[in-house]
Scaffold this motif. Structure first.
Motif, PDB file in Angstrom:
ATOM      1  N   TRP A 111       0.596  -1.145   0.088  1.00 45.57           N
ATOM      2  CA  TRP A 111      -0.005  -0.008   0.012  1.00 45.57           C
ATOM      3  C   TRP A 111       0.941   1.306   0.060  1.00 45.57           C
ATOM      4  O   TRP A 111       0.522   2.389  -0.845  1.00 45.57           O
ATOM      5  CB  TRP A 111      -0.731  -0.215   1.216  1.00 45.57           C
ATOM      6  N   PHE A 112       1.972   1.216   0.716  1.00 42.34           N
ATOM      7  CA  PHE A 112       2.869   2.426   1.023  1.00 42.34           C
ATOM      8  C   PHE A 112       3.542   2.464  -0.577  1.00 42.34           C
ATOM      9  O   PHE A 112       3.486   3.980  -0.914  1.00 42.34           O
ATOM     10  CB  PHE A 112       3.960   2.022   1.826  1.00 42.34           C
ATOM     11  N   LEU A 113       3.872   1.658  -1.040  1.00 45.36           N
ATOM     12  CA  LEU A 113       4.462   1.843  -2.441  1.00 45.36           C
ATOM     13  C   LEU A 113       3.542   2.314  -3.159  1.00 45.36           C
ATOM     14  O   LEU A 113       3.847   3.146  -4.307  1.00 45.36           O
ATOM     15  CB  LEU A 113       5.157   0.612  -3.015  1.00 45.36           C
ATOM     16  N   LEU A 114       2.157   2.026  -3.473  1.00 41.28           N
ATOM     17  CA  LEU A 114       1.429   2.532  -4.253  1.00 41.28           C
ATOM     18  C   LEU A 114       0.989   3.934  -4.134  1.00 41.28           C
ATOM     19  O   LEU A 114       0.731   4.721  -4.990  1.00 41.28           O
ATOM     20  CB  LEU A 114      -0.172   1.689  -4.164  1.00 41.28           C
ATOM     21  N   LYS A 115       0.910   4.394  -2.724  1.00 44.27           N
ATOM     22  CA  LYS A 115       0.603   5.750  -2.712  1.00 44.27           C
ATOM     23  C   LYS A 115       1.752   6.714  -2.712  1.00 44.27           C
ATOM     24  O   LYS A 115       1.600   7.838  -3.307  1.00 44.27           O
ATOM     25  CB  LYS A 115       0.476   5.753  -0.819  1.00 44.27           C
ATOM     26  N   LYS A 116       3.005   6.019  -2.816  1.00 48.93           N
ATOM     27  CA  LYS A 116       4.252   6.849  -3.346  1.00 48.93           C
ATOM     28  C   LYS A 116       4.457   6.613  -4.860  1.00 48.93           C
ATOM     29  O   LYS A 116       5.400   7.393  -5.356  1.00 48.93           O
ATOM     30  CB  LYS A 116       5.329   6.458  -2.431  1.00 48.93           C
TER      31      LYS A 116
END
Length: 471
Positions: free
Chosen positions: A217-222
């Motif tokens: 999820w964090f990689l998608l948000k970034k």
């Protein structure tokens, strides 16, 4: 027609149920269903191949191949081919289902709570009634109630394959209704699997899976890009989820729900739509057919087919799919329309809803999966339940075919009106009728046709032989 105001209190205009889809939604639907239809045909081929393989002198090799183990034992992943198909390949199927659900929630039919109420209620009734039918049959007949969830699922690919074989061009609104039913159906199916068919939980592995999902999820948000980042991470998430005791397909849905499915102004496709476009052919064309190949191969004989209608467990599955699905979806739709004051599209009729409800009784892929989970440890009953799923799906398909053929001319006329593009703009005329530029283009086209007609008439008159040679 807008409702007339009465005094100082305007009367609310009833919503139209199964009305014309917005053009972007229709375009997306056409693309998605085209892939699913091809996948559904491959699914049928795989199912037939499995049945032939398992009911010929080669049946021993079918069991040998399905039971062949491979994978790293040190990671707890030394699984049989059949196990890899059910837990691994179906995770791809549920990943696509997760993206579909996310898109429906943020940009599709489920975005508006009022519009979403009807298909959601229909889908829930279409799962609850088959389960009740199964339970009733088994309580009365003294059978096992463990398989109550088997007849609750709808197989959209199989249903579309039936439509393709019949040559029935359903209007886009009916196809969208069927797809929305299947999306909601998939969501609750995965919840059933996660809640009711989870073995002993390894909380350390589960915590690792949640941590890896948080990284995803964090990689998608970034907005980090690169398949070489996400594919290895997805495999780690899947492996941890499998070892946690929670069914590994839950990992696919979770990752699908995390993708952004709303387009920005500078985007033709959102990331979710783009990834779905890439992965859907893999799911429909490879993952699901291979699962069917190693799950649908049950031994079928005259006695085995007779047993399907005599044992409470198998009879409950057949009646759940054939009767429960049709009554549940049709009844839920009718009640929801009545209480939400939604009016059916004037071009359609309630028998059309009954036909689609009956078609939704085709519960192949997920029903086979739940059948394996419900009766783990009893291979004989598992095979009998699989035979019941196949039997119920075939009966539902035949009944739906009869109902759909009764209205095929109406469907064909509606489909052709939706597809008509006389000005060759690439946009169906029905979506351009309020555009002044469209009417100018059509006037020019009609004038050109009239001029061509006059030219041909003049040429025919000039060359006509009146008995004295050409004029």
């Amino acid at each position: 027609m807008p409702a007339r105001p009465t005094g100082d209190f305007p009367v609310a205009t009833p919503r139209t149920f199964l009305g014309r889809l917005p053009l972007p939604e229709r375009t997306y639907l056409a693309s998605a269903l085209r892939t699913e239809t091809v996948g559904g045909v491959l699914l049928l081929v795989a199912a037939v191949a499995a049945l032939i393989w398992a009911n010929t002198p080669l049946s021993e090799s079918y069991e040998t191949v399905g039971d062949f183990h491979l994978g790293p034992a040190s990671l707890g992943l030394n699984l049989s081919i059949q196990h890899w198909a059910a837990d691994g390949l179906l995770a791809i199927f549920f990943f696509v289902a997760g993206i579909e659900l996310k898109r429906e929630l943020v940009a599709g039919e489920l975005r508006d709570p009022k519009a979403a109420a009807l298909p959601v209620i229909a889908a829930l009734c279409g799962m609850a009634v088959p389960a009740l039918v199964y339970l009733l049959v088994n309580v009365v007949g003294g059978g096992s109630t463990d398989g109550w969830a088997v007849p609750t699922a709808t197989d959209i690919a199989f249903a579309l394959a039936v439509l393709a074989v019949l040559g029935t061009s359903l209007p886009s609104a009916l196809r969208a209704f069927l797809l929305t039913l299947a999306v909601v159906d998939d969501l609750f199916a995965i919840l059933i699997i996660a809640i009711f068919f989870t073995s002993d939980i390894d909380f350390l592995a589960l915590a690792g899976a949640f941590a890896a999902l948080a990284v995803f999820w964090f990689l998608l948000k970034k907005e980090v890009h690169g398949w070489y980042v996400y594919v290895p991470l997805a495999l780690v998430i899947w492996g941890l989820m499998y070892n946690s005791g929670v069914h590994a397909t839950v990992a696919g849905v979770a990752m699908g729900l995390m993708l952004r499915c709303v387009r920005r102004e500078d985007e033709k496709q959102s990331p979710g739509e783009h990834i779905e476009h890439l992965v859907r052919p893999l799911s429909a064309g490879l993952a699901v057919p291979l699962f069917a190949l190693f799950s649908a191969g049950v031994s079928i004989s005259g006695g085995a087919l007779a047993d399907v209608f005599t044992k409470p467990e198998t009879l409950g599955v057949v009646l759940g799919l054939v009767v429960g699905k049709a009554l549940g979806i049709f009844g839920g739709t009718w009640l929801a329309a009545r209480f939400t004051r939604a009016e059916l599209n004037e071009d359609l009729a309630w028998p059309d809803i009954l036909a689609v409800s009956t078609l939704a009784g085709i519960g192949f892929t997920v029903s086979l999966l739940i059948g394996e989970l419900a009766f783990t440890g009893d291979s004989g009953l598992t095979d009998e339940v699989k035979a019941a799923v196949l039997t119920g799906s075939v009966i539902a398909a035949v009944l739906a075919a009869v109902l759909l053929r009764l209205r095929v001319r109406t469907y064909q006329a509606l489909y052709e009106s939706e597809e008509r593009d006389e000005d060759l703009s690439g946009i169906p005329d029905i979506y351009e009728q309020d555009d002044p530029a469209y009417h100018l283009r059509m006037a020019a086209i009609h004038e050109a046709k009239a001029a061509e007609h006059r030219r041909l008439a003049e040429h025919a008159a000039a060359t006509r032989d009146d008995g004295a040679g050409p004029a």
